[in-house]
Design a protein around this motif. Structure first.
Motif, mmCIF file in Angstrom:
data_model
loop_
_atom_site.group_PDB
_atom_site.id
_atom_site.type_symbol
_atom_site.label_atom_id
_atom_site.label_comp_id
_atom_site.label_asym_id
_atom_site.label_seq_id
_atom_site.Cartn_x
_atom_site.Cartn_y
_atom_site.Cartn_z
ATOM 1 N N UNK A 50 0.526 -1.046 0.171
ATOM 2 C CA UNK A 50 0.261 -0.471 0.171
ATOM 3 C C UNK A 50 1.048 0.966 0.017
ATOM 4 N N UNK A 51 2.190 1.048 0.500
ATOM 5 C CA UNK A 51 2.719 2.278 0.490
ATOM 6 C C UNK A 51 3.921 2.716 -0.437
ATOM 7 N N UNK A 52 3.904 1.942 -1.842
ATOM 8 C CA UNK A 52 4.215 2.100 -2.799
ATOM 9 C C UNK A 52 3.016 2.759 -3.552
ATOM 10 N N UNK A 53 1.598 1.401 -3.355
ATOM 11 C CA UNK A 53 0.483 2.548 -4.328
ATOM 12 C C UNK A 53 -0.159 3.686 -3.876
ATOM 13 N N UNK A 57 0.342 6.988 2.387
ATOM 14 C CA UNK A 57 -0.003 5.945 3.567
ATOM 15 C C UNK A 57 0.489 5.687 4.802
ATOM 16 N N UNK A 58 2.072 6.012 5.101
ATOM 17 C CA UNK A 58 3.116 6.211 5.405
ATOM 18 C C UNK A 58 3.264 7.502 5.966
ATOM 19 N N UNK A 59 2.081 8.242 5.603
ATOM 20 C CA UNK A 59 2.467 9.665 6.869
ATOM 21 C C UNK A 59 1.864 9.372 8.352
ATOM 22 N N UNK A 60 2.299 10.522 8.971
ATOM 23 C CA UNK A 60 2.062 10.471 9.926
ATOM 24 C C UNK A 60 0.410 10.261 10.435
ATOM 25 N N UNK A 65 -4.761 8.273 12.384
ATOM 26 C CA UNK A 65 -6.241 8.187 11.780
ATOM 27 C C UNK A 65 -7.135 6.704 11.908
ATOM 28 N N UNK A 66 -5.334 6.035 10.910
ATOM 29 C CA UNK A 66 -5.792 4.419 11.063
ATOM 30 C C UNK A 66 -6.587 4.035 12.312
ATOM 31 N N UNK A 67 -5.169 4.269 13.340
ATOM 32 C CA UNK A 67 -4.986 3.493 14.613
ATOM 33 C C UNK A 67 -6.450 4.445 15.535
ATOM 34 N N UNK A 308 -7.389 5.542 0.347
ATOM 35 C CA UNK A 308 -6.557 6.534 -0.009
ATOM 36 C C UNK A 308 -6.989 5.697 -2.516
ATOM 37 N N UNK A 309 -7.189 4.819 -1.347
ATOM 38 C CA UNK A 309 -7.167 4.505 -3.551
ATOM 39 C C UNK A 309 -7.723 5.276 -4.599
ATOM 40 N N UNK A 310 -9.281 5.657 -3.738
ATOM 41 C CA UNK A 310 -10.321 6.205 -4.200
ATOM 42 C C UNK A 310 -10.977 5.078 -4.746
ATOM 43 N N UNK A 311 -11.313 4.659 -4.240
ATOM 44 C CA UNK A 311 -11.499 2.936 -4.515
ATOM 45 C C UNK A 311 -13.952 3.652 -5.045
#
Length: 341
Positions: A50-53, A57-60, A65-67, A308-311
């Motif tokens: 996901x970090x490559x896509x 994703x890897x921003x603080x 927000x994920x947690x 994040x991928x705007x699905x």
């Protein structure tokens, strides 16, 4: 002399039996934690992909927000883990979360009761619904699926009537602090849920009650013949599930700064999927808190990826349903190829 020899032989047999049981228990625990390790690897691999896509994703901000999004799900999943380990199911947690938070906050906002009283009322409502579930299931021998489906509808109906389908608010400052405050740069919500998870883990792994929960789910008849009050144990697991649902309602109310009648709608299936993906068997007798937390994180990662991928939002239900189906398949796989080996 012969009696003494007989007693010695019995002691040896008991010691051998206890040794075998300890080895079996150790093997099961090892397999559960190996399963959790495998799930952790899947989460890490998915996170790398996901970090490559998407660089976001890897921003603080996104990780925090994920947690934060995971906190509510983890809280509900803790209680449901207890229930599923006994071989039960609880479909009412989303509705219990909504009715307890709406009525408790309503007392605070409209009747001006102290905040602590309102919070205690929320927890009490959750416990009462859990007790009702437990009594109907254990005393009246009704199916957990039917009972919790019924209380799910009752709780949702009560909250819709009480709120007249409108949100309850505003929340007191103490609720805002719970949602926005931090300790050593760690959000309060994450700390609260971490403490709850630790308590749940200790109860399951280091108390007589926890061992009785596993015994009741593994073989209820054998547990009852061994002196375990299985009906009481199973009832208490539903009470715990109701309480954690109410606590989840408190945390959600703090995050949204209001209590809504539609809160938690459809959340129960996601919670069950997370618990099963985490290694808790739908057939009972297997499960652990660490696995449940990892299951929640994986499902949260999937939801985060969709955003994040705007699905398109229409795909969200498709993905969630697929995750639930995969969870059931994983449970069957574990039972056939891991636990039985």
């Amino acid at each position: 002399m012969q009696q003494e020899q007989t007693q010695v032989n019995r002691k040896v047999e008991l010691a051998n039996t206890e040794t075998i049981q300890n080895k079996i228990h150790l093997r099961k625990n090892l397999k559960q934690y190996l399963g959790s390790l495998g799930l952790l690897i899947v989460i890490i691999a998915f996170g790398i992909i996901l970090s490559f896509m998407t660089p976001v994703f890897l921003t603080e901000t996104n990780l925090i927000n994920l947690l934060m999004q995971s906190t509510i799900l983890v809280t509900l999943a803790l209680g449901v883990t207890f229930v599923i380990i006994t071989g039960g199911i609880d479909l009412s947690v989303g509705s219990i979360m909504a009715v307890s938070s709406a009525i408790g906050l309503g007392l605070i906002v409209y009747q001006h009761v102290p905040v602590i009283v309102g919070v205690l009322v929320m927890i009490l409502i959750g416990a009462v619904f859990g007790l009702i579930n437990g009594i109907f299931i254990t005393k009246l021998q009704l199916s957990p699926l039917i009972v919790t489906l019924g209380t799910m509808g009752i709780a949702r109906g009560i909250v819709l009537i009480y709120t007249n389908s409108a949100n309850v608010g505003p929340v007191p400052n103490s609720f805002v602090t719970l949602a926005t405050g931090q300790i050593f740069s760690i959000p309060n919500l994450i700390i609260v849920v971490a403490v709850l998870a630790l308590i749940a883990h200790i109860i399951l792994k280091n108390t007589v009650f926890g061992r009785s929960v596993y015994a009741s789910g593994g073989n209820e008849l054998a547990a009852r013949l061994s002196g375990v009050r299985t009906k009481t144990i199973i009832t208490l697991t539903y009470v715990i599930s109701g309480i954690t649902a109410a606590i989840g309602g408190i945390l959600l109310t703090a995050r949204l700064e209001s209590a809504g009648p539609t809160a938690g709608t459809g959340l129960e299936l996601t919670v069950i999927a997370a618990v099963v993906i985490g290694g808790t068997s739908l057939f009972g007798g297997q499960g652990n808190i660490l696995g449940t937390i990892l299951g929640v994180i994986l499902i949260s990662l999937v939801s985060n990826a969709i955003n994040l991928l705007s699905v398109p939002p229409a795909w969200d239900s498709l993905v969630q349903g697929s995750v639930i189906l995969v969870a059931a398949l994983l449970d069957v796989y574990r039972r056939k190829f891991l636990i039985s080996s």
